[in-house]
Scaffold this motif. Structure first.
Motif, mmCIF file in Angstrom:
data_model
loop_
_atom_site.group_PDB
_atom_site.id
_atom_site.type_symbol
_atom_site.label_atom_id
_atom_site.label_comp_id
_atom_site.label_asym_id
_atom_site.label_seq_id
_atom_site.Cartn_x
_atom_site.Cartn_y
_atom_site.Cartn_z
ATOM 1 N N GLN A 1 -16.676 -14.136 43.970
ATOM 2 C CA GLN A 1 -16.047 -14.319 42.751
ATOM 3 C C GLN A 1 -16.215 -15.937 42.207
ATOM 4 O O GLN A 1 -16.180 -15.934 41.248
ATOM 5 C CB GLN A 1 -14.632 -13.750 42.672
ATOM 6 N N SER A 2 -16.062 -16.765 43.350
ATOM 7 C CA SER A 2 -16.082 -18.129 42.884
ATOM 8 C C SER A 2 -17.793 -18.674 42.579
ATOM 9 O O SER A 2 -17.692 -19.915 42.265
ATOM 10 C CB SER A 2 -15.455 -19.087 43.934
ATOM 11 N N HIS A 3 -18.548 -17.911 42.898
ATOM 12 C CA HIS A 3 -20.025 -18.342 42.335
ATOM 13 C C HIS A 3 -20.188 -17.856 41.031
ATOM 14 O O HIS A 3 -20.075 -17.020 40.780
ATOM 15 C CB HIS A 3 -20.911 -18.062 43.550
ATOM 16 N N THR B 1 -9.227 -7.947 55.999
ATOM 17 C CA THR B 1 -9.247 -9.242 55.497
ATOM 18 C C THR B 1 -10.504 -9.775 55.287
ATOM 19 O O THR B 1 -10.853 -10.657 54.349
ATOM 20 C CB THR B 1 -8.692 -10.053 56.424
ATOM 21 N N GLN B 2 -11.669 -9.407 56.155
ATOM 22 C CA GLN B 2 -13.076 -10.193 55.824
ATOM 23 C C GLN B 2 -13.438 -9.558 54.843
ATOM 24 O O GLN B 2 -14.289 -10.575 54.203
ATOM 25 C CB GLN B 2 -13.644 -9.649 57.186
ATOM 26 N N ILE C 1 -6.688 -6.627 42.650
ATOM 27 C CA ILE C 1 -6.932 -6.234 43.669
ATOM 28 C C ILE C 1 -6.047 -5.615 44.639
ATOM 29 O O ILE C 1 -4.791 -6.053 44.159
ATOM 30 C CB ILE C 1 -7.611 -7.297 44.692
ATOM 31 N N PHE C 2 -6.095 -4.743 45.406
ATOM 32 C CA PHE C 2 -4.855 -4.336 46.073
ATOM 33 C C PHE C 2 -5.406 -4.330 47.733
ATOM 34 O O PHE C 2 -6.382 -3.771 48.381
ATOM 35 C CB PHE C 2 -4.683 -2.772 45.950
ATOM 36 N N TRP D 1 -15.473 -10.885 49.170
ATOM 37 C CA TRP D 1 -15.274 -10.609 47.638
ATOM 38 C C TRP D 1 -14.803 -11.861 47.111
ATOM 39 O O TRP D 1 -15.234 -12.168 45.811
ATOM 40 C CB TRP D 1 -14.351 -9.428 47.359
ATOM 41 N N LEU D 2 -13.701 -12.360 47.627
ATOM 42 C CA LEU D 2 -13.242 -13.558 46.910
ATOM 43 C C LEU D 2 -14.269 -14.712 46.814
ATOM 44 O O LEU D 2 -14.339 -15.383 45.838
ATOM 45 C CB LEU D 2 -11.887 -13.995 47.703
#
Length: 84
Positions: A82-84, A72-73, A43-44, A78-79
């Motif tokens: 990714q954890s699901h 940031t939101q 990611i950037f 997105w983050l």
């Protein structure tokens, strides 16, 4: 990410961010790093999207698999996805 002669030459061959030499080199370093590590998630995040938020820069990132975020939101959303 080290700045190499290859990266400098590569940035000179690309006509994106022409007026912003340092940002052009940063973009090329990011692209070069992605090519060296294609299997990693990248990611950037840059909140000042004046240059990196340009359509042609985002397209380059998207085409090589880099997620670009300028808020940031959006990154946190997105983050979390990714954890699901």
């Amino acid at each position: 990410m080290p700045l190499t002669t290859e990266i400098i030459h590569g940035s000179l061959a690309i006509y994106i961010l022409e007026k912003y030499l340092m940002k052009k080199l940063i973009r090329e370093c990011i692209v070069h790093h992605e090519r060296l590590h294609p299997d990693e998630v990248k990611i950037f995040f840059r909140s000042n999207s004046n240059e990196f938020g340009r359509r042609e820069v985002i397209k380059v990132f998207r085409d090589i698999g880099i997620q670009y975020f300028n808020k940031t939101q959006n990154f946190l959303g997105w983050l979390q996805s990714q954890s699901h």
